[in-house]
Design an enzyme around this catalytic site. Sequence first.
Site, PDB file in Angstrom:
ATOM      1  N   CYS A 156      19.149  49.865   5.367  1.00 45.93           N
ATOM      2  CA  CYS A 156      20.362  49.203   4.876  1.00 45.93           C
ATOM      3  C   CYS A 156      21.618  49.640   5.625  1.00 45.93           C
ATOM      4  O   CYS A 156      22.673  49.031   5.470  1.00 45.93           O
ATOM      5  CB  CYS A 156      20.530  49.450   3.378  1.00 45.93           C
ATOM      6  SG  CYS A 156      20.744  51.185   2.936  1.00 45.93           S
ATOM      7  N   HIS A 162      33.916  58.448  -5.858  1.00 47.24           N
ATOM      8  CA  HIS A 162      32.972  57.340  -5.630  1.00 47.24           C
ATOM      9  C   HIS A 162      32.049  57.700  -4.470  1.00 47.24           C
ATOM     10  O   HIS A 162      32.503  58.070  -3.389  1.00 47.24           O
ATOM     11  CB  HIS A 162      33.749  56.061  -5.312  1.00 47.24           C
ATOM     12  CG  HIS A 162      32.875  54.933  -4.871  1.00 47.24           C
ATOM     13  ND1 HIS A 162      32.107  54.217  -5.763  1.00 47.24           N
ATOM     14  CD2 HIS A 162      32.642  54.409  -3.649  1.00 47.24           C
ATOM     15  CE1 HIS A 162      31.439  53.290  -5.090  1.00 47.24           C
ATOM     16  NE2 HIS A 162      31.756  53.387  -3.804  1.00 47.24           N
ATOM     17  N   CYS A 210      33.897  65.802  -9.512  1.00 41.53           N
ATOM     18  CA  CYS A 210      35.262  65.377  -9.161  1.00 41.53           C
ATOM     19  C   CYS A 210      35.510  63.890  -9.389  1.00 41.53           C
ATOM     20  O   CYS A 210      36.605  63.405  -9.132  1.00 41.53           O
ATOM     21  CB  CYS A 210      35.595  65.752  -7.729  1.00 41.53           C
ATOM     22  SG  CYS A 210      34.701  64.775  -6.493  1.00 41.53           S
ATOM     23  N   CYS A 248      30.439  61.374  -8.124  1.00 40.27           N
ATOM     24  CA  CYS A 248      30.215  62.810  -8.244  1.00 40.27           C
ATOM     25  C   CYS A 248      30.579  63.220  -9.670  1.00 40.27           C
ATOM     26  O   CYS A 248      31.673  62.895 -10.149  1.00 40.27           O
ATOM     27  CB  CYS A 248      31.071  63.558  -7.226  1.00 40.27           C
ATOM     28  SG  CYS A 248      30.996  65.352  -7.405  1.00 40.27           S
ATOM     29  N   ASP A 280      15.149  49.604  -6.111  1.00 39.87           N
ATOM     30  CA  ASP A 280      14.220  49.150  -5.077  1.00 39.87           C
ATOM     31  C   ASP A 280      13.834  50.266  -4.105  1.00 39.87           C
ATOM     32  O   ASP A 280      13.556  50.020  -2.939  1.00 39.87           O
ATOM     33  CB  ASP A 280      14.819  47.968  -4.313  1.00 39.87           C
ATOM     34  CG  ASP A 280      16.137  48.305  -3.609  1.00 39.87           C
ATOM     35  OD1 ASP A 280      16.595  49.462  -3.686  1.00 39.87           O
ATOM     36  OD2 ASP A 280      16.705  47.395  -2.972  1.00 39.87           O
ATOM     37  N   CYS A 333      22.190  54.564  -2.606  1.00 35.55           N
ATOM     38  CA  CYS A 333      22.792  54.093  -1.366  1.00 35.55           C
ATOM     39  C   CYS A 333      24.200  54.686  -1.295  1.00 35.55           C
ATOM     40  O   CYS A 333      25.093  54.277  -2.034  1.00 35.55           O
ATOM     41  CB  CYS A 333      22.822  52.572  -1.395  1.00 35.55           C
ATOM     42  SG  CYS A 333      23.401  51.813   0.103  1.00 35.55           S
ATOM     43  N   CYS A 385      29.288  66.930  -1.812  1.00 37.74           N
ATOM     44  CA  CYS A 385      30.437  66.050  -1.985  1.00 37.74           C
ATOM     45  C   CYS A 385      31.547  66.492  -1.037  1.00 37.74           C
ATOM     46  O   CYS A 385      31.897  67.675  -0.983  1.00 37.74           O
ATOM     47  CB  CYS A 385      30.921  66.103  -3.434  1.00 37.74           C
ATOM     48  SG  CYS A 385      32.384  65.091  -3.741  1.00 37.74           S
ATOM     49  N   HIS A 406      26.210  53.318  -4.707  1.00 37.02           N
ATOM     50  CA  HIS A 406      25.532  52.624  -5.793  1.00 37.02           C
ATOM     51  C   HIS A 406      24.057  53.016  -5.810  1.00 37.02           C
ATOM     52  O   HIS A 406      23.524  53.489  -4.809  1.00 37.02           O
ATOM     53  CB  HIS A 406      25.668  51.109  -5.632  1.00 37.02           C
ATOM     54  CG  HIS A 406      27.073  50.641  -5.787  1.00 37.02           C
ATOM     55  ND1 HIS A 406      27.977  50.639  -4.742  1.00 37.02           N
ATOM     56  CD2 HIS A 406      27.743  50.200  -6.876  1.00 37.02           C
ATOM     57  CE1 HIS A 406      29.144  50.196  -5.187  1.00 37.02           C
ATOM     58  NE2 HIS A 406      29.030  49.919  -6.476  1.00 37.02           N
ATOM     59  N   ARG A 447      16.931  53.769  -5.239  1.00 31.11           N
ATOM     60  CA  ARG A 447      17.577  53.926  -3.931  1.00 31.11           C
ATOM     61  C   ARG A 447      19.053  54.223  -4.169  1.00 31.11           C
ATOM     62  O   ARG A 447      19.821  53.349  -4.531  1.00 31.11           O
ATOM     63  CB  ARG A 447      17.445  52.663  -3.082  1.00 31.11           C
ATOM     64  CG  ARG A 447      18.254  52.724  -1.786  1.00 31.11           C
ATOM     65  CD  ARG A 447      17.997  51.532  -0.885  1.00 31.11           C
ATOM     66  NE  ARG A 447      18.208  50.252  -1.532  1.00 31.11           N
ATOM     67  CZ  ARG A 447      19.301  49.499  -1.388  1.00 31.11           C
ATOM     68  NH1 ARG A 447      20.302  49.892  -0.620  1.00 31.11           N
ATOM     69  NH2 ARG A 447      19.397  48.332  -2.019  1.00 31.11           N
ATOM     70  N   CYS A 455      34.625  67.927  -3.291  1.00 29.64           N
ATOM     71  CA  CYS A 455      34.572  69.154  -4.101  1.00 29.64           C
ATOM     72  C   CYS A 455      33.470  70.125  -3.696  1.00 29.64           C
ATOM     73  O   CYS A 455      33.336  71.187  -4.285  1.00 29.64           O
ATOM     74  CB  CYS A 455      34.452  68.800  -5.575  1.00 29.64           C
ATOM     75  SG  CYS A 455      32.848  68.092  -6.020  1.00 29.64           S
TER      76      CYS A 455
END
Length: 136
Positions: free
Chosen positions: A70, A107, A104, A101, A114, A124, A52, A110, A122, A55
């Site tokens: 993707c 974000h 901390c 995470c 699939d 992503c 991360c 997602h 997955r 953190c």
Amino acid sequence: MSDLKSPKITKSDAQWREELTADQYRILREHGTERPFTGPYWNSTEKGLYRCAACDEPLFISDTKFDAGCGWPSYFEPVKPDAVIELRDTAHGMVRTEIRCATCDGHLGHVFPDGPPPTGLRYCINGHSMVFEPQD
């Protein structure tokens, strides 16, 4: 790696702004995203550990990374089950599962159903939400 759970990290908005780059802050703290094929690590094949960016907690290892086509780094599982937390995301008129995470609350991206075996998932992940530690 230790099985001990890291303590939750909380900082003020000002502290996060001071410690993170503008891209890291926008993604990790404001739930932003990077455009596909533009962030770090989307096409990296180097062996190592992804941590991360906020953190330094371990999130993913290169052995679970795959090319999903993707434009974001994709993994079929986190480094350990409790490294990330999942939250229902209904933003933008969609229902998705957000990944943050666990240490901390930053974000990351997602998770989608699939991915390849063995998990079929997955993860992503925004490249700017992570830092890479090459394998020795």
